[in-house]
Design a protein around this motif. Sequence first.
Motif, PDB file in Angstrom:
ATOM      1  N   MET A   1       0.838  -1.166   0.000  1.00  7.46           N
ATOM      2  CA  MET A   1       0.000   0.000   0.000  1.00  7.46           C
ATOM      3  C   MET A   1       0.892   1.243   0.000  1.00  7.46           C
ATOM      4  SD  MET A   1      -3.143   0.859   2.439  1.00  7.46           S
ATOM      5  CE  MET A   1      -2.716   1.905   3.783  1.00  7.46           C
ATOM      6  N   LEU A   2       0.607   2.165  -0.872  1.00 11.92           N
ATOM      7  CA  LEU A   2       1.377   3.395  -0.957  1.00 11.92           C
ATOM      8  C   LEU A   2       0.904   4.386   0.094  1.00 11.92           C
ATOM      9  CD1 LEU A   2       1.668   4.037  -4.784  1.00 11.92           C
ATOM     10  CD2 LEU A   2       3.421   3.231  -3.227  1.00 11.92           C
ATOM     11  N   VAL A   3       1.845   5.113   0.626  1.00  7.01           N
ATOM     12  CA  VAL A   3       1.554   6.155   1.595  1.00  7.01           C
ATOM     13  C   VAL A   3       1.355   7.450   0.821  1.00  7.01           C
ATOM     14  CG1 VAL A   3       2.481   7.433   3.554  1.00  7.01           C
ATOM     15  CG2 VAL A   3       2.918   4.989   3.341  1.00  7.01           C
ATOM     16  N   ASP A   4       0.273   8.172   1.096  1.00  7.99           N
ATOM     17  CA  ASP A   4      -0.009   9.408   0.381  1.00  7.99           C
ATOM     18  C   ASP A   4       0.998  10.512   0.700  1.00  7.99           C
ATOM     19  OD1 ASP A   4      -2.213   8.323  -0.895  1.00  7.99           O
ATOM     20  OD2 ASP A   4      -3.600   8.966   0.674  1.00  7.99           O
ATOM     21  N   ASN A   5       1.493  10.549   1.926  1.00  7.34           N
ATOM     22  CA  ASN A   5       2.429  11.583   2.341  1.00  7.34           C
ATOM     23  C   ASN A   5       3.791  11.282   1.723  1.00  7.34           C
ATOM     24  OD1 ASN A   5       4.343  13.172   3.739  1.00  7.34           O
ATOM     25  ND2 ASN A   5       2.971  13.311   5.500  1.00  7.34           N
ATOM     26  N   LEU A   6       4.219  12.122   0.806  1.00  6.69           N
ATOM     27  CA  LEU A   6       5.466  11.877   0.083  1.00  6.69           C
ATOM     28  C   LEU A   6       6.693  11.983   0.976  1.00  6.69           C
ATOM     29  CD1 LEU A   6       4.723  13.689  -3.294  1.00  6.69           C
ATOM     30  CD2 LEU A   6       4.603  11.251  -2.778  1.00  6.69           C
ATOM     31  N   ILE A   7       6.628  12.792   2.007  1.00  6.16           N
ATOM     32  CA  ILE A   7       7.763  12.913   2.925  1.00  6.16           C
ATOM     33  C   ILE A   7       7.969  11.612   3.681  1.00  6.16           C
ATOM     34  CG2 ILE A   7       8.627  14.117   4.985  1.00  6.16           C
ATOM     35  CD1 ILE A   7       7.105  16.609   3.917  1.00  6.16           C
ATOM     36  N   ILE A   8       6.889  11.023   4.172  1.00  7.86           N
ATOM     37  CA  ILE A   8       6.968   9.743   4.884  1.00  7.86           C
ATOM     38  C   ILE A   8       7.449   8.652   3.933  1.00  7.86           C
ATOM     39  CG2 ILE A   8       5.638   7.957   6.070  1.00  7.86           C
ATOM     40  CD1 ILE A   8       3.826  10.212   7.118  1.00  7.86           C
ATOM     41  N   ARG A   9       6.897   8.627   2.734  1.00  6.58           N
ATOM     42  CA  ARG A   9       7.289   7.617   1.753  1.00  6.58           C
ATOM     43  C   ARG A   9       8.782   7.724   1.436  1.00  6.58           C
ATOM     44  NH1 ARG A   9       4.360   7.406  -3.977  1.00  6.58           N
ATOM     45  NH2 ARG A   9       2.636   7.912  -2.618  1.00  6.58           N
ATOM     46  N   ARG A  10       9.270   8.948   1.266  1.00 14.19           N
ATOM     47  CA  ARG A  10      10.685   9.162   0.962  1.00 14.19           C
ATOM     48  C   ARG A  10      11.568   8.670   2.111  1.00 14.19           C
ATOM     49  NH1 ARG A  10      13.863  14.807   0.184  1.00 14.19           N
ATOM     50  NH2 ARG A  10      15.856  13.874  -0.313  1.00 14.19           N
ATOM     51  N   LYS A  11      11.195   8.966   3.359  1.00 17.80           N
ATOM     52  CA  LYS A  11      11.984   8.523   4.510  1.00 17.80           C
ATOM     53  C   LYS A  11      12.030   7.001   4.589  1.00 17.80           C
ATOM     54  CE  LYS A  11      11.572  12.503   7.526  1.00 17.80           C
ATOM     55  NZ  LYS A  11      11.201  12.998   8.848  1.00 17.80           N
TER      56      LYS A  11
END
Length: 66
Positions: free
Chosen positions: A1-11
């Motif tokens: 499942m992809l996380v909508d928050n790109l900052i969290i996804r990047r981390k």
Amino acid sequence: MLVDNLIIRRKRLEALASLLVSHDMKKINEEFYELIAQDKLPSDNNPYEVDWSKYDSLAPREEAVN
């Protein structure tokens, strides 16, 4: 499942990439949260306030699968 928050996804992707340098995929899969905890500073230990024990309890147990 992809996380909508790109900052969290990047981390998360950066953490995974750093683990791949010193660990194989099997170990990362089995010990992901422990490995991540080792790499973080104490103040950054659980920045999203996730109760991982509740999350892990959602997974089927091995004896139930067999």
